[in-house]
Design an enzyme around this catalytic site. Structure first.
Site, mmCIF file in Angstrom:
data_model
loop_
_atom_site.group_PDB
_atom_site.id
_atom_site.type_symbol
_atom_site.label_atom_id
_atom_site.label_comp_id
_atom_site.label_asym_id
_atom_site.label_seq_id
_atom_site.Cartn_x
_atom_site.Cartn_y
_atom_site.Cartn_z
ATOM 1 N N ARG A 1 0.919 -1.060 -0.110
ATOM 2 C CA ARG A 1 0.115 -0.012 -0.634
ATOM 3 C C ARG A 1 0.675 1.116 0.182
ATOM 4 O O ARG A 1 0.210 2.179 -0.813
ATOM 5 C CB ARG A 1 -1.235 -0.265 0.932
ATOM 6 C CG ARG A 1 -1.742 -0.843 1.178
ATOM 7 C CD ARG A 1 -2.273 -0.951 2.403
ATOM 8 N NE ARG A 1 -1.398 -2.217 3.331
ATOM 9 C CZ ARG A 1 -0.912 -2.203 3.600
ATOM 10 N NH1 ARG A 1 -1.345 -3.852 2.605
ATOM 11 N NH2 ARG A 1 0.408 -3.253 4.296
ATOM 12 N N THR A 2 1.908 0.906 1.032
ATOM 13 C CA THR A 2 2.281 2.637 0.751
ATOM 14 C C THR A 2 3.463 2.798 -0.898
ATOM 15 O O THR A 2 2.885 3.794 -0.683
ATOM 16 C CB THR A 2 3.269 2.809 2.114
ATOM 17 O OG1 THR A 2 2.987 2.121 3.550
ATOM 18 C CG2 THR A 2 4.175 3.831 2.456
ATOM 19 N N LYS B 1 25.229 -5.226 -1.210
ATOM 20 C CA LYS B 1 26.364 -5.227 -1.745
ATOM 21 C C LYS B 1 27.444 -4.621 -0.577
ATOM 22 O O LYS B 1 28.540 -5.020 -0.145
ATOM 23 C CB LYS B 1 26.392 -4.514 -2.449
ATOM 24 C CG LYS B 1 26.349 -5.919 -3.925
ATOM 25 C CD LYS B 1 26.430 -4.996 -5.018
ATOM 26 C CE LYS B 1 26.061 -5.028 -6.366
ATOM 27 N NZ LYS B 1 25.630 -4.612 -7.550
ATOM 28 N N ARG C 1 11.559 3.032 2.965
ATOM 29 C CA ARG C 1 11.211 2.453 3.764
ATOM 30 C C ARG C 1 12.400 1.676 4.061
ATOM 31 O O ARG C 1 12.789 0.968 3.321
ATOM 32 C CB ARG C 1 9.827 1.308 3.214
ATOM 33 C CG ARG C 1 9.484 0.501 3.588
ATOM 34 C CD ARG C 1 8.752 -0.217 4.401
ATOM 35 N NE ARG C 1 7.128 0.644 5.245
ATOM 36 C CZ ARG C 1 6.120 0.342 5.311
ATOM 37 N NH1 ARG C 1 6.043 -0.413 5.017
ATOM 38 N NH2 ARG C 1 5.388 1.453 5.531
ATOM 39 N N HIS D 1 6.020 6.086 11.141
ATOM 40 C CA HIS D 1 5.255 6.376 9.778
ATOM 41 C C HIS D 1 4.826 7.715 9.650
ATOM 42 O O HIS D 1 3.266 7.390 8.883
ATOM 43 C CB HIS D 1 4.790 4.826 9.778
ATOM 44 C CG HIS D 1 4.247 5.091 8.250
ATOM 45 N ND1 HIS D 1 4.468 5.210 7.042
ATOM 46 C CD2 HIS D 1 3.294 3.918 8.184
ATOM 47 C CE1 HIS D 1 3.986 4.762 5.854
ATOM 48 N NE2 HIS D 1 3.111 3.914 6.398
#
Lengths: 140, 307
Positions: B51-52, B80, B101, B129
């Site tokens: 969703r985000t 890496k 995120r 958030h």
């Protein structure tokens, strides 16, 4: 007991009795090649008993470490056997690389090069929180 | 460079301005259809999100901008061994704004400190958030036409629920709000959140374990999921899990104009039978999140001098 007066150096006074060795470790004074005196359980009008650390060398100590570990301690700077500066320390607003964040989910746990930064969020209760994850610092 | 990592990074006036812009976007979408022409949003998602991520990407497209992304940031440069700081610097060379995120708490703060373009925290582990809170605020504003003088019930996992902490912080800035904290003992609101956001501001609140008793007084009900893994023993979980499942029966005593919010994803804490109730706002909340993300992208690009 006689401790020689210092010529050029630092005297950390008004350390809570019994805490001088902890502060000695936190300041890494054991790594110095200069004379360092730890004096325990000295009589004090203000504190009853106190500890003192004397460093006979013109070095800069990390005052944030002292302020964090011993708020209320006094740092006296000695030059040519004279007191030239006296600082009464308070809890610092910000600590950088003094304590470490122990939250395993904090970004500092995986990115080793990041400085460990804590901010004072509650002076009254001596609460520091990690600048990254806001986890409360645990007393060492 | 101005970034938004936590809801506290935005003043109350800024929250109000964002809501005003979002309302205008809803009313006049064409006016905004090309404001971000040739601008690029980089979405850096180091952990899965549906969703985000889609919300940010839809937001940028609706502003006329472009989105650059990697299919799975967690399996590319980070694998890496590249640091978040370096990734942020590199991506700043390609994009005008970054939405990130990351599973580690504080990762967005690190990115923002090194990036040369604005960074929006799209979730950093269990920490913050902020754009979810923006979605919550717009939903409340649209449903109630105000953000103050409301009795707001928070139900479920109030201990670990970052969206709850953040919304309490935001709503505590508006006058006349009251909070009803509904949770099992094990999942009560942490004392530091209570102290900082509620007690220190003299906001009236009550704590209860009973959702049905609290229901009649609520103007807003913010539901969250009670997760099995949060309990110390299975017995307590089984005893309590159904108490915090919202059903049409539990809504019988609720106000007719109650607004039910949930940050989603829902598992079973709101019965699907509630979805058709006009008081269910959680899907509208998803759409509102997109409008607030559009408003935030615009604000940060303007402040950066990019627009």
């Amino acid at each position: 007991m006689n401790i020689d007066s210092i010529h050029n150096g630092v005297v950390i006074d008004h350390i809570t009795a019994g805490h001088c060795f902890d502060l000695y470790e936190m300041l890494h004074l054991g790594e110095l090649d200069y004379p360092v005196a730890l004096i325990k359980n000295v009589e004090s009008k203000k504190m009853g008993r106190k500890d003192i650390i004397k460093v006979d060398a013109d070095i800069e100590l990390n005052l944030d470490v002292i302020g964090y570990a011993e708020p209320g301690a006094t740092v006296n700077i000695i030059k040519d056997e004279k007191l030239v500066e006296k600082k009464v320390l308070e809890l610092p607003e910000k600590l950088t690389n003094v304590i470490k964040c122990k939250n395993p989910r904090c970004i500092t746990s995986t990115e080793q090069e990041l400085p460990h930064i804590f901010k004072l969020t509650d002076r009254e209760n001596k609460v520091y929180r990690c600048a990254y994850c806001e986890t409360k610092a645990q007393e060492n | 460079m101005r970034s938004v990592i936590d809801i506290v990074d935005l003043s109350t006036e800024e929250l109000d301005d964002l809501i005003k812009v979002a309302r205008d976007i809803i009313a006049n979408p064409d006016k905004y259809a090309h404001v971000c022409d040739r601008k690029k949003l980089a979405t850096l998602f180091f952990e899965p999100s549906t969703r985000t991520r889609l919300s940010f990407e839809a937001a940028m497209y609706e502003l006329g901008g472009h989105v650059i992304s990697v299919p799975d940031a967690g399996s590319s440069s980070a694998s890496k061994g590249e640091s978040v700081s370096d990734t942020a610097r590199v991506v700043s060379c390609y994009a005008d704004i970054i939405a990130m995120r990351h599973p580690k708490e504080g990762a967005a703060f690190v990115a923002a400190s090194k990036a040369t373009v604005p960074v929006i925290n799209a979730g950093d582990g269990g920490h913050c958030h902020p754009t979810q809170t923006l979605a919550d605020l717009l939903t409340i504003e649209l449903e109630k036409n105000r953000l103050g003088n409301l009795t707001v019930g928070f139900c479920g996992d109030l201990k670990f629920g970052r969206t709850v902490h953040s919304l309490i912080n935001a709503l505590s800035r508006y006058e006349g709000n009251k909070f009803v904290l509904i949770s099992p003992e094990e999942l009560k609101l942490p004392s530091y959140v209570k102290k900082d956001a509620i007690k220190s501001k003299g906001i009236p609140y009550e704590q209860t374990t009973n959702l049905e008793e609290a229901m009649p007084k609520l103007d807003i009900l913010y539901m969250t999921r009670v997760q099995r893994e949060r309990f110390f023993n299975e017995e307590d979980y089984l005893r309590l899990k159904d108490s915090y499942i919202l059903t049409p029966e539990k809504l019988r005593k609720a106000k007719p104009d109650l607004a039910i919010l949930h940050p989603l994803p829902r598992v079973n804490e709101i019965s699907v039978a509630v979805d058709d109730d006009p008081r269910a706002c959680y899907f509208k909340q998803v759409e509102n999140g997109k409008y607030m993300r559009m408003a935030l992208i615009l604000k940060l690009l303007k402040e950066a001098g990019t627009l």
